[in-house]
Design an enzyme around this catalytic site. Structure first.
Site, PDB file in Angstrom:
ATOM      1  N   LYS A  24       0.834  -1.213   0.000  1.00  0.00           N
ATOM      2  CA  LYS A  24       0.000   0.000   0.000  1.00  0.00           C
ATOM      3  C   LYS A  24       0.860   1.251   0.000  1.00  0.00           C
ATOM      4  CE  LYS A  24      -1.892   1.788   4.013  1.00  0.00           C
ATOM      5  NZ  LYS A  24      -1.732   3.229   4.208  1.00  0.00           N
ATOM      6  N   ASN A  25       1.773   1.332   0.957  1.00  0.00           N
ATOM      7  CA  ASN A  25       2.487   2.594   1.128  1.00  0.00           C
ATOM      8  C   ASN A  25       3.509   2.860   0.029  1.00  0.00           C
ATOM      9  OD1 ASN A  25       0.894   3.210   3.273  1.00  0.00           O
ATOM     10  ND2 ASN A  25       2.344   2.535   4.831  1.00  0.00           N
ATOM     11  N   CYS A 120      -5.488   7.916   8.763  1.00  0.00           N
ATOM     12  CA  CYS A 120      -5.923   7.364  10.040  1.00  0.00           C
ATOM     13  C   CYS A 120      -5.652   8.324  11.193  1.00  0.00           C
ATOM     14  CB  CYS A 120      -5.209   6.033  10.301  1.00  0.00           C
ATOM     15  SG  CYS A 120      -5.789   4.728   9.207  1.00  0.00           S
ATOM     16  N   ARG A 125      -0.290  14.492  13.346  1.00  0.00           N
ATOM     17  CA  ARG A 125       0.544  14.132  12.185  1.00  0.00           C
ATOM     18  C   ARG A 125       0.947  15.405  11.427  1.00  0.00           C
ATOM     19  NH1 ARG A 125      -2.119   8.845   9.382  1.00  0.00           N
ATOM     20  NH2 ARG A 125      -0.003   8.519   8.640  1.00  0.00           N
ATOM     21  N   ASP A 307       3.177   0.132  12.408  1.00  0.00           N
ATOM     22  CA  ASP A 307       1.979  -0.420  11.756  1.00  0.00           C
ATOM     23  C   ASP A 307       1.705  -1.867  12.182  1.00  0.00           C
ATOM     24  OD1 ASP A 307       1.748   1.955  10.404  1.00  0.00           O
ATOM     25  OD2 ASP A 307       2.578   1.212   8.527  1.00  0.00           O
ATOM     26  N   ILE A 329       6.143   6.228  17.783  1.00  0.00           N
ATOM     27  CA  ILE A 329       5.926   6.989  16.539  1.00  0.00           C
ATOM     28  C   ILE A 329       4.616   7.794  16.573  1.00  0.00           C
ATOM     29  CG2 ILE A 329       5.879   6.856  13.997  1.00  0.00           C
ATOM     30  CD1 ILE A 329       8.487   5.707  15.037  1.00  0.00           C
ATOM     31  N   ARG A 399      -9.139   0.114   3.327  1.00  0.00           N
ATOM     32  CA  ARG A 399      -8.183   1.133   2.877  1.00  0.00           C
ATOM     33  C   ARG A 399      -6.839   0.533   2.515  1.00  0.00           C
ATOM     34  NH1 ARG A 399      -8.013   6.299   6.946  1.00  0.00           N
ATOM     35  NH2 ARG A 399      -9.903   7.251   6.211  1.00  0.00           N
TER      36      ARG A 399
HETATM   37  N1  EPU Z   1       6.383  13.911  11.770  1.00  0.00           N
HETATM   38  C1  EPU Z   1       6.652  15.212  12.124  1.00  0.00           C
HETATM   39  N2  EPU Z   1       6.733  16.145  11.121  1.00  0.00           N
HETATM   40  C2  EPU Z   1       6.558  15.850   9.808  1.00  0.00           C
HETATM   41  C3  EPU Z   1       6.294  14.495   9.463  1.00  0.00           C
HETATM   42  C4  EPU Z   1       6.207  13.552  10.464  1.00  0.00           C
HETATM   43  O1  EPU Z   1       6.812  15.533  13.296  1.00  0.00           O
HETATM   44  O2  EPU Z   1       6.637  16.743   8.967  1.00  0.00           O
HETATM   45  C5  EPU Z   1       6.313  12.891  12.827  1.00  0.00           C
HETATM   46  C6  EPU Z   1       4.955  12.174  12.881  1.00  0.00           C
HETATM   47  O3  EPU Z   1       4.039  12.907  13.677  1.00  0.00           O
HETATM   48  C7  EPU Z   1       5.332  10.849  13.493  1.00  0.00           C
HETATM   49  C8  EPU Z   1       6.710  10.585  12.926  1.00  0.00           C
HETATM   50  O4  EPU Z   1       7.208  11.853  12.488  1.00  0.00           O
HETATM   51  O5  EPU Z   1       5.413  10.967  14.880  1.00  0.00           O
HETATM   52  C9  EPU Z   1       6.781   9.628  11.771  1.00  0.00           C
HETATM   53  O6  EPU Z   1       5.813   9.983  10.803  1.00  0.00           O
HETATM   54  P1  EPU Z   1       6.000   9.639   9.254  1.00  0.00           P
HETATM   55  O7  EPU Z   1       6.058  10.925   8.511  1.00  0.00           O
HETATM   56  O8  EPU Z   1       7.116   8.690   9.108  1.00  0.00           O
HETATM   57  O9  EPU Z   1       4.638   8.932   8.930  1.00  0.00           O
HETATM   58  P2  EPU Z   1       3.714   9.136   7.664  1.00  0.00           P
HETATM   59  O10 EPU Z   1       4.541   9.378   6.466  1.00  0.00           O
HETATM   60  O11 EPU Z   1       2.612  10.076   7.993  1.00  0.00           O
HETATM   61  C10 EPU Z   1       3.775   6.648   6.920  1.00  0.00           C
HETATM   62  C11 EPU Z   1       2.764   5.597   6.615  1.00  0.00           C
HETATM   63  C12 EPU Z   1       2.109   5.144   7.907  1.00  0.00           C
HETATM   64  C13 EPU Z   1       3.177   4.632   8.851  1.00  0.00           C
HETATM   65  C14 EPU Z   1       4.261   5.692   9.071  1.00  0.00           C
HETATM   66  C15 EPU Z   1       5.421   5.209   9.918  1.00  0.00           C
HETATM   67  C16 EPU Z   1       1.990   6.180   4.409  1.00  0.00           C
HETATM   68  C17 EPU Z   1       0.923   6.716   3.541  1.00  0.00           C
HETATM   69  N3  EPU Z   1       1.763   6.148   5.716  1.00  0.00           N
HETATM   70  O12 EPU Z   1       3.062   7.717   7.522  1.00  0.00           O
HETATM   71  O13 EPU Z   1       1.245   4.091   7.554  1.00  0.00           O
HETATM   72  O14 EPU Z   1       2.600   4.312  10.095  1.00  0.00           O
HETATM   73  O15 EPU Z   1       4.772   6.111   7.801  1.00  0.00           O
HETATM   74  O16 EPU Z   1       6.003   4.090   9.351  1.00  0.00           O
HETATM   75  O17 EPU Z   1       3.031   5.754   3.933  1.00  0.00           O
HETATM   76  C18 EPU Z   1      -0.630   2.713   7.799  1.00  0.00           C
HETATM   77  O18 EPU Z   1      -0.261   2.159   6.752  1.00  0.00           O
HETATM   78  O19 EPU Z   1      -1.542   2.269   8.534  1.00  0.00           O
HETATM   79  C19 EPU Z   1       0.045   3.935   8.208  1.00  0.00           C
HETATM   80  C20 EPU Z   1      -0.461   4.739   9.128  1.00  0.00           C
END
Ligand code: EPU
Length: 420
Positions: A24-25, A120, A125, A307, A329, A399
């Site tokens: 997915k991601n 989610c 975030r 995850d 996280i 999803r």
């Molecule tokens: N964070 C910040 N600032 C930013 C971006 C992130 O503080 O600008 C923080 C977030 O709040 C969090 C941490 O950094 O505490 C990590 O967040 P990350 O950006 O890595 O997560 P994401 O890109 O929003 C993706 C996946 C998630 C998965 C996370 C961590 C996608 C679409 N989503 O989210 O997947 O949990 O990486 O591996 O790729 C899921 O598939 O169920 C899912 C939630």
């Protein structure tokens, strides 16, 4: 069926062979990246899941020609006619990865207007690191109401991320792919889908090096040619199936996966007393004895993935002894455990820590999914429990998991939908 609940009669071991769908991601990043291309692309092994369909709608609304053959799991994307750089909030809030349109449109056209992403509700975030990267590459970025406006010619630059972010790393890679000069991204995410995106960009003629390490170097190119690319299998689906097999004391072979992506989970399952063996592209999970409690701390890849924390902590509710689970996280990723208290789980939650006292039995109850992986965790709970579990709001699962019910039924699970 639009409005339904899932009914699971638990207690049956999962037995047999199954397969893993495309990630997915990684899919949502690769589909967005195809907008950067000057020619059509064909993406293969895409999962037939809600998030991919939402992204198809968004790309189509931008003017791209998109054909998703769900039976073949193949998508043809011709970005030639993209005439708009605007993704309205009502579209962007349907999924998290809509924010990749910021990086992709900025990278292609030097401008983007994208509503805040949805996804989610698993905690705060923020996107500050994404915006910091765009600014470093030369964009002027403004946040007004529910929309992010970014504009500017992308020019290679150094970006040091304050914290490791998967989405921020991907967005910076997209914005930098066609920038003038070289971009160096420091303190980046190392997830397999970062490597997959880099491979896709390189297959179009981009020059990305270092993906999978802490520093990525991108030499921007003017022209990207079309590509046919196959995305990697979903490591979170693989892990969920491994956990479901172990939790039901089953014996399952999962085919089409990449075992080296699963090392953090495999190590924990072995520590619990589960038998795990693998070949190049398959993993077998068997449970012969009871499970020992283990402690878990979520981390960025290659650490234990957040995850999988949810399905894993669901399984630990029946392990023998106390488990401590620390979620580093996202702050709201224990909601499934609160639901499971109604099934007899003994859990105390203190901020980012869940203390799970293993119980010999869980009992079916009505429970509600609050997000995608919470939904998967509750399915694991239902499969382990005595009696019938009713899961409300199961659409979250669609999803991100392709045909999860069918896959589980083929392994012997008693799971079906009932209209509400
Ligand atoms: N964070 C910040 N600032 C930013 C971006 C992130 O503080 O600008 C923080 C977030 O709040 C969090 C941490 O950094 O505490 C990590 O967040 P990350 O950006 O890595 O997560 P994401 O890109 O929003 C993706 C996946 C998630 C998965 C996370 C961590 C996608 C679409 N989503 O989210 O997947 O949990 O990486 O591996 O790729 C899921 O598939 O169920 C899912 C939630």
């Amino acid at each position: 069926m639009d409005n339904y609940k899932l009914l699971i009669t638990g207690g049956l071991p999962l037995i047999g062979e199954t397969y893993v769908s495309g990630g997915k991601n990684t899919s949502v990043a690769v589909i967005a990246a195809s907008l950067l291309c000057d020619e059509p692309c064909t993406i293969e092994n895409l999962p037939d899941i809600e998030d991919v369909h939402v992204l198809v709608d968004i790309l189509t609304n931008l003017g791209a020609q998109v054909e998703f053959d769900t039976a073949a799991r193949r998508m043809y994307i011709d970005p030639h006619k993209v005439a708009s750089c605007v993704v309205p909030y009502r579209q962007s809030q349907r999924m998290r990865a809509s924010y990749y349109l910021l990086g992709a449109l900025l990278g292609r056209f030097g401008q983007a207007e994208v509503g805040y992403p949805g996804g989610c509700a698993i905690g705060n975030r923020p996107v500050d690191q994404h915006l910091k990267a765009f600014r470093a590459l030369g964009a002027e970025v403004e946040e007004k109401g529910a929309v992010i406006y970014a504009k500017g010619k992308m020019t290679g630059a150094g970006v040091f991320f304050d914290r490791i972010t998967v989405g921020g790393t991907i967005n910076a890679m997209l914005a930098a792919a066609r920038a003038e000069g070289t971009t160096v991204l420091y303190n980046v995410a190392r997830e397999p889908h970062i490597v997959d995106l880099a491979n896709f960009l390189n297959s179009m003629g981009c020059k990305v090096k270092g993906a999978g390490t802490g520093t990525i170097r991108i030499q921007g190119v003017r022209y990207l040619h079309g590509s046919t690319y196959t995305v990697i299998p979903d490591q979170i689906e693989t892990g969920t199936l491994m956990i479901a097999a172990a939790a039901t004391r089953g014996d399952v072979v999962i085919r089409g996966c990449i075992p080296t992506h699963m090392e953090a989970l495999t190590a924990k399952l072995l520590e619990m007393g589960v038998q795990v063996s693998d070949t190049d592209d398959a993993i077998r999970v068997r449970t012969l004895r009871g499970h020992r409690a283990v402690n878990i701390k979520t981390q960025e890849y290659p650490g234990f993935p957040t995850d999988l924390q949810q399905p894993m902590s669901a399984m630990l509710t029946k392990a023998s002894g106390d488990s401590i689970v620390i979620e580093t996280i996202f702050e709201s990723r224990f909601k499934h455990l609160i639901e499971m208290q109604r099934m007899g789980a003994r859990v105390r939650i203190l901020d980012d820590t869940a203390i799970i006292e293993g119980v010999p039995e869980l009992y079916g109850a009505p429970i509600t999914a609050t997000d995608l992986r919470a939904g998967a965790a509750l399915v694991v709970a239902g499969l382990m429990a005595k009696g019938v579990t009713e899961i409300y709001e199961p659409a979250y699962i669609e999803r991100g998991y392709e045909h999860m019910e069918e896959k589980l039924r083929a392994l012997g699970a008693d799971i079906h939908r009932e209209a509400l």
